[in-house]
Scaffold this motif. Structure first.
Motif, PDB file in Angstrom:
ATOM      1  N   UNK A 222       0.839  -1.201   0.000  1.00  9.90           N
ATOM      2  CA  UNK A 222       0.000   0.000   0.000  1.00  9.90           C
ATOM      3  C   UNK A 222       0.871   1.246   0.000  1.00  9.90           C
ATOM      4  N   UNK A 223       0.233   2.370  -0.292  1.00 10.25           N
ATOM      5  CA  UNK A 223       0.852   3.680  -0.095  1.00 10.25           C
ATOM      6  C   UNK A 223       0.128   4.326   1.080  1.00 10.25           C
ATOM      7  N   UNK A 224       0.804   4.394   2.207  1.00 10.90           N
ATOM      8  CA  UNK A 224       0.215   4.950   3.417  1.00 10.90           C
ATOM      9  C   UNK A 224       0.388   6.468   3.441  1.00 10.90           C
ATOM     10  N   UNK A 225      -0.312   7.107   4.362  1.00 13.33           N
ATOM     11  CA  UNK A 225      -0.224   8.557   4.530  1.00 13.33           C
ATOM     12  C   UNK A 225       0.348   8.876   5.901  1.00 13.33           C
ATOM     13  N   UNK A 226       1.446   9.614   5.912  1.00 13.44           N
ATOM     14  CA  UNK A 226       2.017  10.126   7.156  1.00 13.44           C
ATOM     15  C   UNK A 226       1.619  11.594   7.260  1.00 13.44           C
ATOM     16  N   UNK A 227       0.837  11.911   8.278  1.00 12.98           N
ATOM     17  CA  UNK A 227       0.287  13.262   8.416  1.00 12.98           C
ATOM     18  C   UNK A 227       0.914  13.974   9.605  1.00 12.98           C
ATOM     19  N   UNK A 228       1.383  15.202   9.365  1.00 14.09           N
ATOM     20  CA  UNK A 228       1.853  16.075  10.441  1.00 14.09           C
ATOM     21  C   UNK A 228       0.748  17.076  10.748  1.00 14.09           C
ATOM     22  N   UNK A 229       0.410  17.224  12.022  1.00 16.76           N
ATOM     23  CA  UNK A 229      -0.665  18.128  12.421  1.00 16.76           C
ATOM     24  C   UNK A 229      -0.218  19.023  13.572  1.00 16.76           C
ATOM     25  N   UNK A 230      -0.524  20.295  13.456  1.00 23.81           N
ATOM     26  CA  UNK A 230      -0.342  21.228  14.552  1.00 23.81           C
ATOM     27  C   UNK A 230      -1.686  21.782  14.981  1.00 23.81           C
ATOM     28  N   UNK A 231      -1.765  22.304  16.192  1.00 23.46           N
ATOM     29  CA  UNK A 231      -3.064  22.691  16.737  1.00 23.46           C
ATOM     30  C   UNK A 231      -3.061  24.069  17.390  1.00 23.46           C
ATOM     31  N   UNK A 232      -2.005  24.832  17.184  1.00 19.03           N
ATOM     32  CA  UNK A 232      -1.917  26.147  17.817  1.00 19.03           C
ATOM     33  C   UNK A 232      -2.248  27.247  16.818  1.00 19.03           C
ATOM     34  N   UNK A 233      -3.123  28.151  17.213  1.00 23.28           N
ATOM     35  CA  UNK A 233      -3.440  29.318  16.385  1.00 23.28           C
ATOM     36  C   UNK A 233      -2.794  30.583  16.953  1.00 23.28           C
ATOM     37  N   UNK A 234      -1.858  30.424  17.869  1.00 21.97           N
ATOM     38  CA  UNK A 234      -1.184  31.579  18.453  1.00 21.97           C
ATOM     39  C   UNK A 234      -0.334  32.292  17.402  1.00 21.97           C
ATOM     40  N   UNK A 235      -0.274  33.616  17.438  1.00 22.78           N
ATOM     41  CA  UNK A 235       0.579  34.348  16.491  1.00 22.78           C
ATOM     42  C   UNK A 235       2.034  33.894  16.602  1.00 22.78           C
ATOM     43  N   UNK A 236       2.654  33.639  15.457  1.00 21.12           N
ATOM     44  CA  UNK A 236       4.059  33.244  15.441  1.00 21.12           C
ATOM     45  C   UNK A 236       4.314  31.789  15.747  1.00 21.12           C
ATOM     46  N   UNK A 237       3.259  31.000  15.987  1.00 22.77           N
ATOM     47  CA  UNK A 237       3.447  29.585  16.325  1.00 22.77           C
ATOM     48  C   UNK A 237       3.995  28.809  15.136  1.00 22.77           C
ATOM     49  N   UNK A 238       5.005  27.975  15.397  1.00 20.86           N
ATOM     50  CA  UNK A 238       5.584  27.116  14.371  1.00 20.86           C
ATOM     51  C   UNK A 238       5.984  25.785  14.993  1.00 20.86           C
ATOM     52  N   UNK A 239       5.968  24.737  14.153  1.00 22.95           N
ATOM     53  CA  UNK A 239       6.579  23.480  14.571  1.00 22.95           C
ATOM     54  C   UNK A 239       7.351  22.911  13.402  1.00 22.95           C
ATOM     55  N   UNK A 240       8.241  21.956  13.701  1.00 25.30           N
ATOM     56  CA  UNK A 240       9.200  21.490  12.708  1.00 25.30           C
ATOM     57  C   UNK A 240       9.296  19.970  12.739  1.00 25.30           C
ATOM     58  N   UNK A 241       9.495  19.391  11.563  1.00 29.27           N
ATOM     59  CA  UNK A 241       9.726  17.958  11.413  1.00 29.27           C
ATOM     60  C   UNK A 241      11.042  17.777  10.666  1.00 29.27           C
ATOM     61  N   UNK A 242      11.870  16.832  11.114  1.00 31.05           N
ATOM     62  CA  UNK A 242      13.130  16.590  10.419  1.00 31.05           C
ATOM     63  C   UNK A 242      13.524  15.123  10.564  1.00 31.05           C
ATOM     64  N   UNK A 243      14.387  14.675   9.668  1.00 32.37           N
ATOM     65  CA  UNK A 243      14.984  13.334   9.719  1.00 32.37           C
ATOM     66  C   UNK A 243      13.933  12.231   9.824  1.00 32.37           C
ATOM     67  N   UNK A 244      12.958  12.247   8.934  1.00 31.65           N
ATOM     68  CA  UNK A 244      11.983  11.153   8.886  1.00 31.65           C
ATOM     69  C   UNK A 244      12.685   9.903   8.359  1.00 31.65           C
ATOM     70  N   UNK A 245      12.555   8.807   9.092  1.00 26.46           N
ATOM     71  CA  UNK A 245      13.192   7.548   8.702  1.00 26.46           C
ATOM     72  C   UNK A 245      12.145   6.445   8.655  1.00 26.46           C
ATOM     73  N   UNK A 246      12.126   5.692   7.557  1.00 24.45           N
ATOM     74  CA  UNK A 246      11.161   4.610   7.370  1.00 24.45           C
ATOM     75  C   UNK A 246      11.935   3.305   7.251  1.00 24.45           C
ATOM     76  N   UNK A 247      11.664   2.378   8.162  1.00 26.22           N
ATOM     77  CA  UNK A 247      12.373   1.096   8.173  1.00 26.22           C
ATOM     78  C   UNK A 247      11.385  -0.041   7.983  1.00 26.22           C
ATOM     79  N   UNK A 248      11.739  -0.954   7.083  1.00 27.77           N
ATOM     80  CA  UNK A 248      10.895  -2.126   6.870  1.00 27.77           C
ATOM     81  C   UNK A 248      11.745  -3.267   6.325  1.00 27.77           C
TER      82      UNK A 248
END
Length: 248
Positions: A222-248
């Motif tokens: 299959x082709x799965x979906x990896x979803x990143x979600x943030x939930x803050x509406x504060x001004x200037x809010x940010x989040x970061x994702x790095x170094x995603x590794x998939x092992x199988x």
């Protein structure tokens, strides 16, 4: 009159002349449509930027049912744009980032109109490449994948059946995100697995935290979906994702 081209004839003038008087008659709309156009078929939507969406449709009318124009409406019935006959797309601008919009397309001629089904699409969330040269957080490379605080973003993850799957990624968020807001998370979903999530903790505020997703062994290719979600509406809010590794 034979072999008349309806696309270049707008009016026929008939003049009757006799010894007493001359009379001129005008015949308009000789080739006006006699059948309402068929409803267009939505076939694609795409968000090229956080402030725009391209709406695409298929033109299903010709001949006696040829449309005069297409009209793009909001889901509440507000007219947003009028497009000429045979046009099959419209680029809507001035939208809000990471927001869902619903539109439908109307084919119109003087005999009537027909509406398409409603199309729903979401604008991009304002994701960006955070560069170390801009004093943004990085891990092992020059870039981390960054998001505004309430973003939603997806990656495709091809997997095979019969082999255990593990996904790891580093996550962090800034102080503006807010300690009371629901922490950003990663969720893996799709055919052959049960949806599995991993959320950041308070340790990820201004520091990289390792998340691990163990969905088990996929039961199918299959082709799965990896979803990143943030939930803050504060001004200037940010989040970061790095170094995603998939092992199988």
């Amino acid at each position: 009159m034979t072999n008349a081209n309806k696309d270049v004839i707008d009016r026929i003038i008939i003049e009757i002349v006799n010894a007493d008087a001359s009379n001129t008659f005008y015949i308009d709309n000789l080739f006006a449509p006699t059948i309402p156009p068929n409803a267009p078929t939505p076939n694609r939507a795409f968000s090229p930027s956080p402030a725009s969406i391209e709406w695409w449709w298929q033109d299903n009318s010709s001949g006696a049912s040829q449309e005069d124009e297409f009209r793009v409406y909001s889901s509440t019935g507000g007219l947003l744009s009028t497009r000429t006959a045979d046009t099959t797309f419209w680029i809507e601008t001035g939208l809000k980032r990471n927001k869902e919009y619903a539109r439908y397309i109307q084919a119109y001629n003087t005999a009537g109109s027909s509406n398409s089904a409603t199309i729903i699409w979401r604008t991009k969330p304002g994701a960006f490449q955070a560069k170390s040269a801009q004093s943004e957080p990085t891990r092992t490379g020059a870039n981390a994948f960054g998001f505004v605080g309430d973003a939603v973003w997806d990656w495709n993850v091809p997997v095979k059946s019969g082999s255990a799957l593990t996904i790891t990624a580093y996550i962090r968020y800034n102080s503006e995100y807010g300690g009371s807001a629901t922490k950003p998370k990663l969720t893996l979903s799709g055919g052959g697995i049960s949806p599995t999530s991993a959320s950041a903790t308070s340790s990820a505020e201004n520091a990289w935290e390792l998340l691990t997703i163990n969905p088990g062994t996929p039961s199918q290719n299959a082709i799965l979906t990896l979803k990143a979600e943030g939930f803050s509406t504060n001004p200037g809010a940010k989040f970061y994702i790095d170094d995603i590794s998939i092992s199988q």
